[in-house]
Design a protein around this motif. Structure first.
Motif, PDB file in Angstrom:
ATOM      1  N   LEU A  19       0.520  -1.614  -0.511  1.00 33.82           N
ATOM      2  CA  LEU A  19      -0.311  -0.354  -0.591  1.00 33.82           C
ATOM      3  C   LEU A  19       0.680   1.394  -0.114  1.00 33.82           C
ATOM      4  O   LEU A  19       0.873   2.418  -0.552  1.00 33.82           O
ATOM      5  CB  LEU A  19      -1.214   0.176   1.964  1.00 33.82           C
ATOM      6  N   GLU A  20       1.426   1.002   1.224  1.00 43.00           N
ATOM      7  CA  GLU A  20       3.121   1.738   1.069  1.00 43.00           C
ATOM      8  C   GLU A  20       3.507   2.489  -0.052  1.00 43.00           C
ATOM      9  O   GLU A  20       3.545   3.684  -1.238  1.00 43.00           O
ATOM     10  CB  GLU A  20       4.077   2.381   2.103  1.00 43.00           C
ATOM     11  N   GLY A  21       3.822   1.132  -0.924  1.00 46.32           N
ATOM     12  CA  GLY A  21       4.697   1.439  -3.027  1.00 46.32           C
ATOM     13  C   GLY A  21       3.700   2.133  -3.380  1.00 46.32           C
ATOM     14  O   GLY A  21       4.017   2.920  -4.112  1.00 46.32           O
ATOM     15  N   LEU A  22       2.463   1.633  -3.389  1.00 44.64           N
ATOM     16  CA  LEU A  22       1.741   1.918  -4.055  1.00 44.64           C
ATOM     17  C   LEU A  22       0.868   3.749  -4.601  1.00 44.64           C
ATOM     18  O   LEU A  22       1.131   4.625  -5.001  1.00 44.64           O
ATOM     19  CB  LEU A  22      -0.822   1.795  -4.283  1.00 44.64           C
ATOM     20  N   CYS A  23       1.049   3.972  -3.156  1.00 41.26           N
ATOM     21  CA  CYS A  23       0.970   5.651  -2.577  1.00 41.26           C
ATOM     22  C   CYS A  23       2.528   6.079  -3.824  1.00 41.26           C
ATOM     23  O   CYS A  23       2.024   7.010  -4.102  1.00 41.26           O
ATOM     24  CB  CYS A  23       1.562   6.014  -1.166  1.00 41.26           C
ATOM     25  N   LEU A  24       3.194   6.198  -3.312  1.00 41.66           N
ATOM     26  CA  LEU A  24       4.505   6.708  -3.366  1.00 41.66           C
ATOM     27  C   LEU A  24       4.525   6.422  -5.272  1.00 41.66           C
ATOM     28  O   LEU A  24       5.165   7.264  -5.905  1.00 41.66           O
ATOM     29  CB  LEU A  24       6.124   6.172  -3.313  1.00 41.66           C
ATOM     30  N   LEU A  72      -5.856   4.922  -8.968  1.00 41.81           N
ATOM     31  CA  LEU A  72      -5.817   3.988  -9.715  1.00 41.81           C
ATOM     32  C   LEU A  72      -7.007   3.283 -11.067  1.00 41.81           C
ATOM     33  O   LEU A  72      -8.127   3.520  -9.986  1.00 41.81           O
ATOM     34  CB  LEU A  72      -5.993   3.040  -8.850  1.00 41.81           C
ATOM     35  N   LEU A  73      -6.518   3.230 -11.783  1.00 37.21           N
ATOM     36  CA  LEU A  73      -8.146   2.536 -12.734  1.00 37.21           C
ATOM     37  C   LEU A  73      -7.369   1.263 -12.946  1.00 37.21           C
ATOM     38  O   LEU A  73      -6.238   0.804 -12.494  1.00 37.21           O
ATOM     39  CB  LEU A  73      -7.487   2.348 -14.144  1.00 37.21           C
TER      40      LEU A  73
END
Length: 117
Positions: A34-39, A83-84
């Protein structure tokens, strides 16, 4: 210039410890997912590709604080901050996938896949 990154869902975001199991999304997120996606979303357009029902995946991500879209009939996803979620293979600068075989040549790919010795 917007760079688009495609991220696989099962095994990359969702831990997927039991495989497909009964079709539900049963595990917590992978550590750091989740943190990675946010970054990634701060600097790139990101879409999630999955063989699952996109609505189910979008709901799981929305419950974890992400803004998601399902309806997209274009070719290039270049929207940052959202996000798509799709089962379509759209053009991307990079694909993040736990089951990928990096392609450098057909000879190497066939060796990697055990089709050639």
């Amino acid at each position: 210039m917007v760079i688009t990154v495609a991220v696989d869902f099962d095994g990359v975001i969702h831990a997927y410890s039991k495989g497909w199991h009964d079709g539900t999304i049963y595990d917590p997120p992978m550590q750091g997912a989740l943190e990675g996606l946010c970054l990634l979303m701060e600097v790139h357009a990101v879409f999630i590709f999955t063989s699952r029902d996109a609505g189910q995946v979008a709901q799981w991500l929305t419950e974890r604080g992400f803004s998601c879209e399902l309806d997209f009939d274009g070719t290039f996803w270049n929207k940052r901050g959202c996000l798509l979620v799709t089962n379509r293979k759209l053009p991307a600068s990079a694909y993040l996938d736990d089951r990928a075989v990096p392609f450098t040549s057909w000879n190497q790919a066939l060796l990697d896949l055990g089709a050639r010795t």
